[in-house]
Design a protein around this motif. Structure first.
Motif, mmCIF file in Angstrom:
data_model
loop_
_atom_site.group_PDB
_atom_site.id
_atom_site.type_symbol
_atom_site.label_atom_id
_atom_site.label_comp_id
_atom_site.label_asym_id
_atom_site.label_seq_id
_atom_site.Cartn_x
_atom_site.Cartn_y
_atom_site.Cartn_z
ATOM 1 N N PRO A 140 0.856 -1.197 0.000
ATOM 2 C CA PRO A 140 0.000 0.000 0.000
ATOM 3 C C PRO A 140 0.894 1.250 0.000
ATOM 4 C CG PRO A 140 -0.729 -1.572 1.665
ATOM 5 C CD PRO A 140 0.582 -2.086 1.136
ATOM 6 N N PRO A 141 0.481 2.322 -0.666
ATOM 7 C CA PRO A 141 1.343 3.508 -0.813
ATOM 8 C C PRO A 141 1.959 4.037 0.482
ATOM 9 C CG PRO A 141 -0.535 3.712 -2.251
ATOM 10 C CD PRO A 141 -0.761 2.462 -1.435
ATOM 11 N N LEU A 142 1.224 4.062 1.583
ATOM 12 C CA LEU A 142 1.784 4.585 2.833
ATOM 13 C C LEU A 142 2.920 3.701 3.355
ATOM 14 C CD1 LEU A 142 -1.405 5.755 4.759
ATOM 15 C CD2 LEU A 142 0.240 7.154 3.507
ATOM 16 N N TYR A 143 2.739 2.375 3.263
ATOM 17 C CA TYR A 143 3.793 1.458 3.702
ATOM 18 C C TYR A 143 4.982 1.532 2.749
ATOM 19 C CZ TYR A 143 0.102 -0.753 6.543
ATOM 20 O OH TYR A 143 -0.910 -1.021 7.426
ATOM 21 N N LEU A 171 5.651 6.223 11.629
ATOM 22 C CA LEU A 171 6.529 5.751 10.557
ATOM 23 C C LEU A 171 7.117 4.384 10.886
ATOM 24 C CD1 LEU A 171 8.280 9.126 9.718
ATOM 25 C CD2 LEU A 171 6.706 7.854 8.245
ATOM 26 N N LYS A 172 7.513 4.181 12.139
ATOM 27 C CA LYS A 172 8.058 2.880 12.547
ATOM 28 C C LYS A 172 7.017 1.782 12.327
ATOM 29 C CE LYS A 172 11.294 4.711 15.920
ATOM 30 N NZ LYS A 172 11.571 4.959 17.336
ATOM 31 N N MET A 173 5.761 2.082 12.665
ATOM 32 C CA MET A 173 4.690 1.102 12.484
ATOM 33 C C MET A 173 4.489 0.817 10.990
ATOM 34 S SD MET A 173 2.681 -1.012 13.798
ATOM 35 C CE MET A 173 2.876 -0.599 15.511
ATOM 36 N N ARG A 174 4.531 1.856 10.149
ATOM 37 C CA ARG A 174 4.355 1.652 8.708
ATOM 38 C C ARG A 174 5.490 0.827 8.120
ATOM 39 N NH1 ARG A 174 2.224 7.600 6.615
ATOM 40 N NH2 ARG A 174 0.229 7.530 7.733
ATOM 41 N N GLY A 178 4.962 -2.780 6.521
ATOM 42 C CA GLY A 178 5.438 -2.996 5.150
ATOM 43 C C GLY A 178 6.353 -4.199 5.072
ATOM 44 N N ARG A 179 7.300 -4.303 6.018
ATOM 45 C CA ARG A 179 8.220 -5.451 6.036
ATOM 46 C C ARG A 179 7.448 -6.745 6.267
ATOM 47 N NH1 ARG A 179 13.023 -4.237 10.032
ATOM 48 N NH2 ARG A 179 13.551 -6.326 9.382
ATOM 49 N N LEU A 180 6.470 -6.691 7.170
ATOM 50 C CA LEU A 180 5.664 -7.872 7.469
ATOM 51 C C LEU A 180 4.911 -8.340 6.220
ATOM 52 C CD1 LEU A 180 5.159 -9.437 10.103
ATOM 53 C CD2 LEU A 180 3.067 -8.103 10.381
ATOM 54 N N GLN A 181 4.302 -7.391 5.514
ATOM 55 C CA GLN A 181 3.556 -7.758 4.306
ATOM 56 C C GLN A 181 4.489 -8.303 3.232
ATOM 57 O OE1 GLN A 181 0.598 -4.992 2.880
ATOM 58 N NE2 GLN A 181 0.806 -5.745 0.786
ATOM 59 N N LEU A 182 5.654 -7.666 3.065
ATOM 60 C CA LEU A 182 6.629 -8.170 2.091
ATOM 61 C C LEU A 182 7.030 -9.593 2.447
ATOM 62 C CD1 LEU A 182 9.266 -5.389 1.289
ATOM 63 C CD2 LEU A 182 7.715 -6.523 -0.292
#
Length: 197
Positions: A140-143, A171-174, A178-182
């Motif tokens: 997602p764009p924010l992540y 930002l740390k949460m995003r 993002g890393r989790l989804q990847l």
């Protein structure tokens, strides 16, 4: 150039000169930051030609808005913010749908470090790098924005906070999500790739 002034001017000096209608000074700012802004845009939109266009738009916007630049932050931070916003606007307009891709982010980073590769391994490295690029595009764009600034551009959370105007905790949460989804996306495809081998 001023006579007897051998040291390269810093960004603040070039901004001041640009505000005094010294277009060569703004050209030096472009030369200094162009590759970073093109790389940022490329990582966010996944298309080299679009990234170059977006970088040009970012510099044009920066030139027009230079009088609004406050020297309480670094010029590069301000420029990153403009570039990131151009990419977000482009992504909102395009919303490209991507298919599933495989890879593990740590594995890709490791593969970029290795120097001695066989032709087969080099091909595999290129495929993995391409798959990582495509997987990043699926975030997602924010992540994606937070992930790219942190892990691709190597910025710290304080710099990211200045660029995006968002708290470092957010930002740390995003970045984490993002890393989790990847990892999730890539793990399933990675195991599928191993079963094909």
């Amino acid at each position: 150039m001023l006579p007897g002034h051998d040291a390269a001017p810093d960004d603040a000096q070039l901004v001041t000169r640009s505000l005094q209608q010294d277009h060569e000074a703004f050209g030096q700012l472009i030369d200094r930051h162009a590759s970073a802004i093109v790389n940022l845009a490329y990582r966010m939109v996944g298309n080299r030609a679009e990234a170059e266009d977006l970088a040009q738009e970012a510099f044009l916007t920066a030139f027009k808005a230079l009088a609004t630049f406050r020297a309480d932050s670094k010029f590069s931070t301000w420029l990153y913010r403009i570039g990131a916003n151009k990419c977000k606007d482009w992504l909102r307009a395009k919303r490209p749908g991507q298919g599933p891709y495989d890879l593990d982010a740590d594995e890709v980073l490791d593969s970029h470090v290795a120097e001695h590769r066989t032709p087969e391994a080099l091909l595999s490295q290129q495929q993995v790098a391409q798959e990582l690029e495509q997987a990043i595009q699926r975030l997602p764009p924010l992540y994606r924005e937070a992930f790219v600034l942190k892990h691709v551009e190597g910025l710290n959370y304080e710099e990211m906070e200045q660029i995006l105007g968002i708290s470092s905790d957010t930002l740390k949460m995003r970045v984490y999500k993002g890393r989790l989804q990847l990892s999730r996306d890539l793990a399933s495809l990675n195991s599928r790739g191993e079963s094909d081998a």
